[in-house]
Design an enzyme around this catalytic site. Structure first.
Site, PDB file in Angstrom:
ATOM      1  CG  ASP A  44     -37.485 -43.889  -9.069  1.00  0.00           C
ATOM      2  OD1 ASP A  44     -36.526 -43.101  -9.127  1.00  0.00           O
ATOM      3  OD2 ASP A  44     -37.517 -44.971  -9.719  1.00  0.00           O
ATOM      4  CD  GLU A 182     -29.002 -41.892 -12.362  1.00  0.00           C
ATOM      5  OE1 GLU A 182     -30.200 -41.866 -12.751  1.00  0.00           O
ATOM      6  OE2 GLU A 182     -28.658 -42.137 -11.193  1.00  0.00           O
TER       7      GLU A 182
HETATM    8  O1  KIV Z   1     -35.454 -40.309  -9.160  1.00  0.00           O
HETATM    9  C1  KIV Z   1     -34.571 -39.486  -9.438  1.00  0.00           C
HETATM   10  O2  KIV Z   1     -34.134 -38.671  -8.615  1.00  0.00           O
HETATM   11  C2  KIV Z   1     -34.017 -39.520 -10.788  1.00  0.00           C
HETATM   12  C3  KIV Z   1     -32.903 -38.574 -11.073  1.00  0.00           C
HETATM   13  C4  KIV Z   1     -31.656 -39.140 -10.547  1.00  0.00           C
HETATM   14  C5  KIV Z   1     -32.809 -38.253 -12.516  1.00  0.00           C
HETATM   15  O3  KIV Z   1     -34.444 -40.278 -11.598  1.00  0.00           O
END
Ligand code: KIV
Length: 278
Positions: A44, A182
């Protein structure tokens, strides 16, 4: 390379290390797959890096379905994981399964990812029950930006760190095939990795996770130039692109583009006939 699947990722706990990158379109997926990346995440984060939105809260399910379709047209060997956007799994199990199902049936996703810990277990179980592999996501979960009071490193105090370990354990025990961690201190990334059976994929979680993920535009230097501390850019494609377009513009203005070999031609007779009256 054989097709990578959720079970084959699950089996890689302890090594070899797992690589994941986001991609949101056909050329991005082709590039990621040519590089032999293990998993492509239709994240997302497309909200920020492609649509220029301030937060991921602004992107909806229809857009993620559309980006997943574009990625799948590349027919990658990499496992394609689609992110479940905000509010697509918060309104109950039935709604969450239907939305995860759209990512699979319409988008072609081979797994889905969703943010959150123990509080999301009922929806994760329901999605797993519909035979859709689920990737968990703990730590700095960008969909919680307002609840967290900003994009802040998580798990910096003992209680919060222990809560997060318990969240990750629960996600692993319920059957998530891998878990993104994260924005946490490196020691917590390492501890969670030791504590859970599912492979962990870190982003800003130190070097001891079972794999790493970064955003496509950050790795390639295609963004604004201001990247978070945990990003390593392996190219500076935005600057290369600007320089290329500056040269294109200069060649148009000087008349040197297109050259003879870049133009279509007719026979000398046809040309002289055409030019006769001009
Ligand atoms: O949407 C995204 O890019 C993510 C990553 C940061 C794991 O969820």
């Amino acid at each position: 390379m054989p097709k990578i699947t959720a079970p084959s990722i699950r089996a890689r706990k302890g090594g070899p290390k797992i690589s994941m990158v986001t991609a949101y379109d056909y050329p991005g997926a082709v590039i990621a797959d040519r590089a032999g990346i293990d998993m492509i995440l239709v994240g997302d984060s497309v909200a920020n890096v492609v649509h220029g939105m301030d937060t991921t809260l602004e992107i909806g399910l229809d857009e993620i379905v559309m980006h997943t379709k574009a990625v799948k047209r590349a027919k990658p060997e990499a496992l394609v994981v689609a992110d479940m956007p905000w509010l697509s799994f918060h309104l109950g199990e039935h709604d969450a399964v239907r939305n995860a199902g759209r990512l699979v049936r319409e988008g072609g996703a081979e797994a889905v990812k969703l943010e959150g810990g123990r509080k999301r277990l009922p929806v994760i179980e329901a999605i797993l029950d519909a035979e859709i592999p689920v990737m968990g996501h703990v730590g700095l979960t960008p969909q919680s930006v307002h609840a967290m009071g900003g994009f802040k490193v998580q798990g910096k105090v003992v209680d919060a760190a222990r809560e997060m370990i318990d969240d990750a354990k629960a996600l692993s025990d319920v059957g998530c095939f891998s878990i993104v961690i994260e924005g946490v201190p490196d020691v917590l990334g390492e501890l969670i990795t030791k504590e859970v059976d599912a492979p962990t994929i870190g982003i800003g979680a130190g070097p001891k996770t079972d794999g790493q993920v970064l955003v496509f535009h950050d790795v390639l230097g295609l963004g604004s130039g201001k990247y978070p501390k945990f990003v390593r850019s392996y190219a500076n494609l935005a600057d290369d692109a600007v320089e290329a377009l500056e040269r294109f513009k200069a060649d148009i203005e000087s008349g040197s583009f297109p050259a003879d070999e870049e133009s279509y031609h007719v026979s000398a007779e046809v040309e002289s006939e055409l030019l006769k009256d001009s």
